[in-house]
Each structure stands twice: as C-alpha cells, then as structure tokens.
Design a protein around this motif. Structure first.
Motif, short mmCIF file in Angstrom:
data_model
loop_
_atom_site.label_atom_id
_atom_site.label_comp_id
_atom_site.label_asym_id
_atom_site.label_seq_id
_atom_site.Cartn_x
_atom_site.Cartn_y
_atom_site.Cartn_z
N SER A 36 0.82 -1.20 0.00
CA SER A 36 0.00 0.00 0.00
C SER A 36 0.86 1.26 0.00
CB SER A 36 -0.93 0.00 1.21
OG SER A 36 -1.71 1.17 1.25
N SER A 39 2.65 1.74 -3.44
CA SER A 39 1.77 2.21 -4.51
C SER A 39 1.53 3.72 -4.43
CB SER A 39 0.43 1.47 -4.45
OG SER A 39 -0.29 1.81 -3.28
N CYS A 40 1.85 4.33 -3.29
CA CYS A 40 1.63 5.78 -3.12
C CYS A 40 2.85 6.61 -3.51
CB CYS A 40 1.25 6.08 -1.67
SG CYS A 40 -0.32 5.36 -1.15
N LYS A 42 4.75 6.78 -6.45
CA LYS A 42 4.73 7.39 -7.78
C LYS A 42 3.47 6.97 -8.53
CE LYS A 42 8.46 7.43 -10.22
NZ LYS A 42 9.66 7.02 -11.00
N LYS A 43 3.04 7.82 -9.46
CA LYS A 43 1.86 7.50 -10.25
C LYS A 43 2.09 6.23 -11.07
CE LYS A 43 0.00 12.18 -10.73
NZ LYS A 43 -0.37 13.27 -11.69
N TRP A 45 3.89 3.66 -10.26
CA TRP A 45 3.78 2.49 -9.40
C TRP A 45 2.32 2.25 -9.01
CZ3 TRP A 45 8.47 3.18 -5.54
CH2 TRP A 45 9.65 3.26 -6.29
N ALA A 46 1.59 3.34 -8.78
CA ALA A 46 0.17 3.19 -8.45
C ALA A 46 -0.57 2.52 -9.60
CB ALA A 46 -0.43 4.56 -8.14
N SER A 47 -0.19 2.89 -10.81
CA SER A 47 -0.82 2.30 -12.00
C SER A 47 -0.54 0.80 -12.08
CB SER A 47 -0.30 2.99 -13.26
OG SER A 47 -0.85 2.41 -14.42
N PHE A 49 -0.09 -1.23 -9.57
CA PHE A 49 -0.89 -1.92 -8.55
C PHE A 49 -2.37 -1.91 -8.90
CE2 PHE A 49 2.95 -1.58 -6.02
CZ PHE A 49 2.91 -2.74 -5.26
N ARG A 50 -2.78 -1.01 -9.78
CA ARG A 50 -4.17 -1.03 -10.25
C ARG A 50 -4.36 -2.00 -11.41
NH1 ARG A 50 -3.81 4.69 -9.64
NH2 ARG A 50 -3.41 4.87 -11.88
#
Length: 234
Positions: A36, A39-40, A42-43, A45-47, A49-50
């Motif tokens: 969690s 995933s916060c 960088k954008k 990395w967040a992408s 995890f989505r």
C-alpha cells in the motif's frame, strides 16, 4: 550531506527508469504489508498496482497451483487477479489453510465483510447467510459442511471488523433482527448469534444509551438462557 542527497537522487532516477516487468518482479518480493505504501510513491507504481499484470504475477508466484483453478458455480464470483490474490491471502492467514488452500473461503469472507460494512444498506443476515450456504452447496459441499464453513466465516468476519460506530450499529441491527424460521442449514448458528451479543456487551458496552442497552439485553435474554452476568449492569 550533499553527497548523500546526490546518491539518493541518482538511485531514484535509475530505479525510475526500470521497465514495468522488472518493477513488478521487485514489488512482489516486498512484504505484502508494504504494498500500500509503495503504490503511493509514484503514479507509475500506483498504476502497476491497479493493473492486472502485477496481481497475476504475484498470484502465480505465491500460489503456483492457483492458475489451474477452474471457474466455480454459485452467486459469489471468482474475480480478477487482485481479488483472487486477496482471497487466497485471507484463506491462508485467517483460516490457516496450509496444504490445500480453499480459495472459496477467502472469497466468501470478502463477500460477507464487504456486505456487512455497507451497514444500513446491507441485506438482512438471513439473505447473506443463505447466499453463502448456496455458494458452498453449488461447489459440491454437503449441507453439514456448508453450515460449518459458513459459521467459520461469520465468526472470522465478526472478529475482524473495526471497532467503530459503524460496526456498533451493525452489531446492534444484527442482534435486534427478528427471529425468522429458516430450515437447516439456512439458519445462522448459535455460536454466531452469541458472538454478536458478546461483542456488543464487551467491546461496545460504552456505546449504548440506556434504551438501546435494555432493548438488546431483552433480546439476548429471549434468545439465550442463561446469559453471562458480565452482560448485566450497564
């Protein structure tokens, strides 16, 4: 100090240039409890995890046999990679399935927990319990086994809900639900009903006003004889 800052900047720059497939291989080796936070950062990395790729990779790496699982019948869907990974994680860490990991236990746990967390808009407990029973029977479990597994899931969810006002209102609603005759195995077990009252009169005792306390206490006396003395004396 400047040298350290430059080193960190160079590391961040080099790490940021790694292709997605290498980042995924790195991330799935990091403890799940840190995903969690990762995933916060960088954008990009967040992408990841989505997306489906990371979760499918983690699924196959952690549970190699999961890819061989067939779709099952019943009202509770299997879901995509993230859902399946979460369900298998729940099966192992909450229900301690070590040898044969029953993915359905995790999915059913997630289904019930999510429905109950809807609080005021959640379906009556009888409908939720019936859905769980039907799911297990559709997957080939006997009525007795379906009843046993459903009780395990109810108790696990009740024990893992956050202690907040929403959960208090939920437990109070479950406690005060009218008795509806349902044939076995569609009636909730005695243990499950008892645990709801036990949580109310221990963990949430201070949340009651006098009227609600005596309403719930009267309901407990009607359902259980005798009741623990610790539940008295609000």
């Amino acid at each position: 100090m400047t040298g350290n800052t430059d080193t960190v900047a160079l590391f961040d720059n080099a790490f940021g240039k790694l292709p997605d497939h290498l980042l995924i291989e790195i991330f799935i080796r990091v403890p799940v409890t840190e995903w969690s936070q990762i995933s916060c950062v960088k954008k990009q990395w967040a992408s990841l995890f989505r997306g489906e790729c990371l979760w499918q990779t983690a699924l196959v790496r952690t549970w190699p046999l999961a890819g061989q699982a067939k779709r099952w019948p019943g009202p509770i869907p299997q879901g995509l990679g993230r859902r399946r990974y979460t369900a298998l994680y729940v099966s192992k860490h909450i229900f301690q399935f070590d040898g044969e990991i029953d993915e359905m236990m995790g999915h059913t746990y997630l289904f019930l927990k999510e429905q109950l967390e809807l609080s005021t808009t959640a379906p009556p407990s009888g409908i939720l319990h019936g859905t769980i029973i039907d799911q297990f029977i559709a997957c080939g479990k006997s009525r007795d086994k379906a009843y046993e597994l459903a009780s395990q899931i109810w108790l696990a969810v009740i024990n893992n809900l956050e202690e907040n006002e929403q959960t208090f209102q939920l437990f109070k609603r479950l406690a005060l639900e009218g008795d509806v005759f349902l044939p076995y195995p569609y009636s909730r077990s005695y243990k499950v009903q008892w645990r709801v009252f036990e949580k109310l009169f221990t963990d949430f005792r201070d949340c009651f006003n006098c009227v609600d306390y005596y309403d719930v206490l009267a309901c407990a006396k009607h359902k259980f004889q005798p009741i623990p003395s610790a539940w008295l004396g609000h």
